[in-house]
Design a protein around this motif. Structure first.
Motif, PDB file in Angstrom:
ATOM      1  N   ARG A  36       5.527  51.401  59.192  1.00 36.79           N
ATOM      2  CA  ARG A  36       6.001  51.382  57.811  1.00 36.79           C
ATOM      3  C   ARG A  36       7.040  52.471  57.563  1.00 36.79           C
ATOM      4  O   ARG A  36       8.065  52.244  56.929  1.00 36.79           O
ATOM      5  CB  ARG A  36       4.811  51.562  56.870  1.00 36.79           C
ATOM      6  CG  ARG A  36       5.195  51.694  55.408  1.00 36.79           C
ATOM      7  CD  ARG A  36       3.959  51.989  54.547  1.00 36.79           C
ATOM      8  NE  ARG A  36       4.339  52.069  53.147  1.00 36.79           N
ATOM      9  CZ  ARG A  36       4.680  53.199  52.532  1.00 36.79           C
ATOM     10  NH1 ARG A  36       4.690  54.341  53.204  1.00 36.79           N
ATOM     11  NH2 ARG A  36       5.014  53.181  51.256  1.00 36.79           N
ATOM     12  N   ASP A  73      10.897  39.905  52.609  1.00 39.03           N
ATOM     13  CA  ASP A  73       9.460  39.903  52.891  1.00 39.03           C
ATOM     14  C   ASP A  73       9.013  41.196  53.574  1.00 39.03           C
ATOM     15  O   ASP A  73       7.947  41.734  53.271  1.00 39.03           O
ATOM     16  CB  ASP A  73       9.076  38.704  53.760  1.00 39.03           C
ATOM     17  CG  ASP A  73       9.159  37.381  53.025  1.00 39.03           C
ATOM     18  OD1 ASP A  73       9.344  37.382  51.782  1.00 39.03           O
ATOM     19  OD2 ASP A  73       9.047  36.331  53.684  1.00 39.03           O
ATOM     20  N   LYS A  76       9.260  44.103  50.966  1.00 37.15           N
ATOM     21  CA  LYS A  76       8.163  43.990  50.000  1.00 37.15           C
ATOM     22  C   LYS A  76       6.845  44.448  50.638  1.00 37.15           C
ATOM     23  O   LYS A  76       6.086  45.216  50.032  1.00 37.15           O
ATOM     24  CB  LYS A  76       8.040  42.544  49.516  1.00 37.15           C
ATOM     25  CG  LYS A  76       6.957  42.338  48.489  1.00 37.15           C
ATOM     26  CD  LYS A  76       6.901  40.905  48.020  1.00 37.15           C
ATOM     27  CE  LYS A  76       5.749  40.692  47.059  1.00 37.15           C
ATOM     28  NZ  LYS A  76       5.595  39.296  46.684  1.00 37.15           N
ATOM     29  N   GLN A  77       6.586  43.993  51.851  1.00 36.12           N
ATOM     30  CA  GLN A  77       5.365  44.386  52.559  1.00 36.12           C
ATOM     31  C   GLN A  77       5.342  45.899  52.776  1.00 36.12           C
ATOM     32  O   GLN A  77       4.297  46.544  52.623  1.00 36.12           O
ATOM     33  CB  GLN A  77       5.307  43.649  53.905  1.00 36.12           C
ATOM     34  CG  GLN A  77       4.030  43.835  54.664  1.00 36.12           C
ATOM     35  CD  GLN A  77       4.070  43.118  56.001  1.00 36.12           C
ATOM     36  OE1 GLN A  77       3.806  43.739  57.019  1.00 36.12           O
ATOM     37  NE2 GLN A  77       4.395  41.839  56.017  1.00 36.12           N
ATOM     38  N   THR A  78       6.485  46.471  53.085  1.00 31.85           N
ATOM     39  CA  THR A  78       6.589  47.913  53.320  1.00 31.85           C
ATOM     40  C   THR A  78       6.271  48.694  52.049  1.00 31.85           C
ATOM     41  O   THR A  78       5.554  49.696  52.087  1.00 31.85           O
ATOM     42  CB  THR A  78       8.008  48.263  53.812  1.00 31.85           C
ATOM     43  OG1 THR A  78       8.240  47.572  55.051  1.00 31.85           O
ATOM     44  CG2 THR A  78       8.170  49.746  54.026  1.00 31.85           C
ATOM     45  N   THR A  80       4.382  47.874  49.588  1.00 35.52           N
ATOM     46  CA  THR A  80       3.008  47.720  49.112  1.00 35.52           C
ATOM     47  C   THR A  80       1.956  48.149  50.132  1.00 35.52           C
ATOM     48  O   THR A  80       0.768  48.073  49.850  1.00 35.52           O
ATOM     49  CB  THR A  80       2.744  46.255  48.692  1.00 35.52           C
ATOM     50  OG1 THR A  80       2.942  45.402  49.814  1.00 35.52           O
ATOM     51  CG2 THR A  80       3.659  45.836  47.550  1.00 35.52           C
ATOM     52  N   SER A  81       2.384  48.614  51.304  1.00 35.81           N
ATOM     53  CA  SER A  81       1.447  49.004  52.354  1.00 35.81           C
ATOM     54  C   SER A  81       1.260  50.512  52.387  1.00 35.81           C
ATOM     55  O   SER A  81       2.185  51.262  52.083  1.00 35.81           O
ATOM     56  CB  SER A  81       1.966  48.544  53.720  1.00 35.81           C
ATOM     57  OG  SER A  81       2.067  47.149  53.770  1.00 35.81           O
ATOM     58  N   THR A  85       0.763  51.986  58.359  1.00 33.67           N
ATOM     59  CA  THR A  85       0.640  50.545  58.566  1.00 33.67           C
ATOM     60  C   THR A  85       1.729  50.056  59.518  1.00 33.67           C
ATOM     61  O   THR A  85       2.855  50.528  59.475  1.00 33.67           O
ATOM     62  CB  THR A  85       0.787  49.796  57.221  1.00 33.67           C
ATOM     63  OG1 THR A  85      -0.212  50.264  56.335  1.00 33.67           O
ATOM     64  CG2 THR A  85       0.665  48.294  57.382  1.00 33.67           C
ATOM     65  N   ILE A  87       4.114  47.124  60.122  1.00 30.99           N
ATOM     66  CA  ILE A  87       4.692  46.020  59.360  1.00 30.99           C
ATOM     67  C   ILE A  87       5.068  44.922  60.342  1.00 30.99           C
ATOM     68  O   ILE A  87       5.753  45.170  61.329  1.00 30.99           O
ATOM     69  CB  ILE A  87       5.933  46.488  58.573  1.00 30.99           C
ATOM     70  CG1 ILE A  87       5.596  47.670  57.661  1.00 30.99           C
ATOM     71  CG2 ILE A  87       6.560  45.331  57.809  1.00 30.99           C
ATOM     72  CD1 ILE A  87       4.539  47.389  56.609  1.00 30.99           C
TER      73      ILE A  87
END
Length: 95
Positions: A36, A73, A76-78, A80-81, A85, A87
Motif C-alpha cells: 500500500r 480501482d 480506491k483500494q489503497t 481504504t486499506s 496491506t 494491494i
C-alpha cells in the motif's frame, strides 16, 4: 508490455518518468500485488504532476484503454486499506 503510457507534452522528462512509474505500480498490483505504501508514494507524486481530477480521469481512461488495467480501482483500494496491506487488482477490464 506492448502498449504506450499516457503523458502530456507539457511535462518534463522527470515528470514523464514518474507518471510511468506510477502506472508500472498499477501493473504490478494486478500482476503480483504491491505494498500500500508504495502505491501511495507513487500516487502522491502522480497527483503533484496531475492535480486536476478531470485530467486524472482522462489519463486513467487512456491507460485503461491501452492496457486493460483499472487505475481507479487500485487507488480506491489503497485509500481504504490499512498500512501494511498488499494491494492486488482483482481483474482487468476486457482481458
Amino acid at each position: 508490455m506492448e502498449y504506450s503510457y499516457p503523458f502530456s507534452i507539457d511535462w518534463s522528462k522527470n515528470e514523464i518518468v514518474d507518471v510511468i512509474a506510477f502506472f508500472q505500480t498499477i501493473e504490478k498490483a494486478y500482476e503480483k500485488g504491491v505494498k500500500r505504501e508504495e502505491v501511495l508514494l507513487k500516487y502522491r507524486r502522480f497527483k503533484e504532476i496531475v492535480p486536476s481530477m478531470a485530467e486524472e480521469k482522462t489519463i486513467f481512461r487512456e491507460f485503461e484503454e491501452e492496457s486493460g488495467y483499472i487505475s481507479y480501482d487500485i487507488v480506491k483500494q489503497t485509500k481504504t486499506s490499512p498500512d501494511g496491506t498488499i494491494i492486488k487488482g482483482i481483474n482487468k477490464h476486457g482481458r
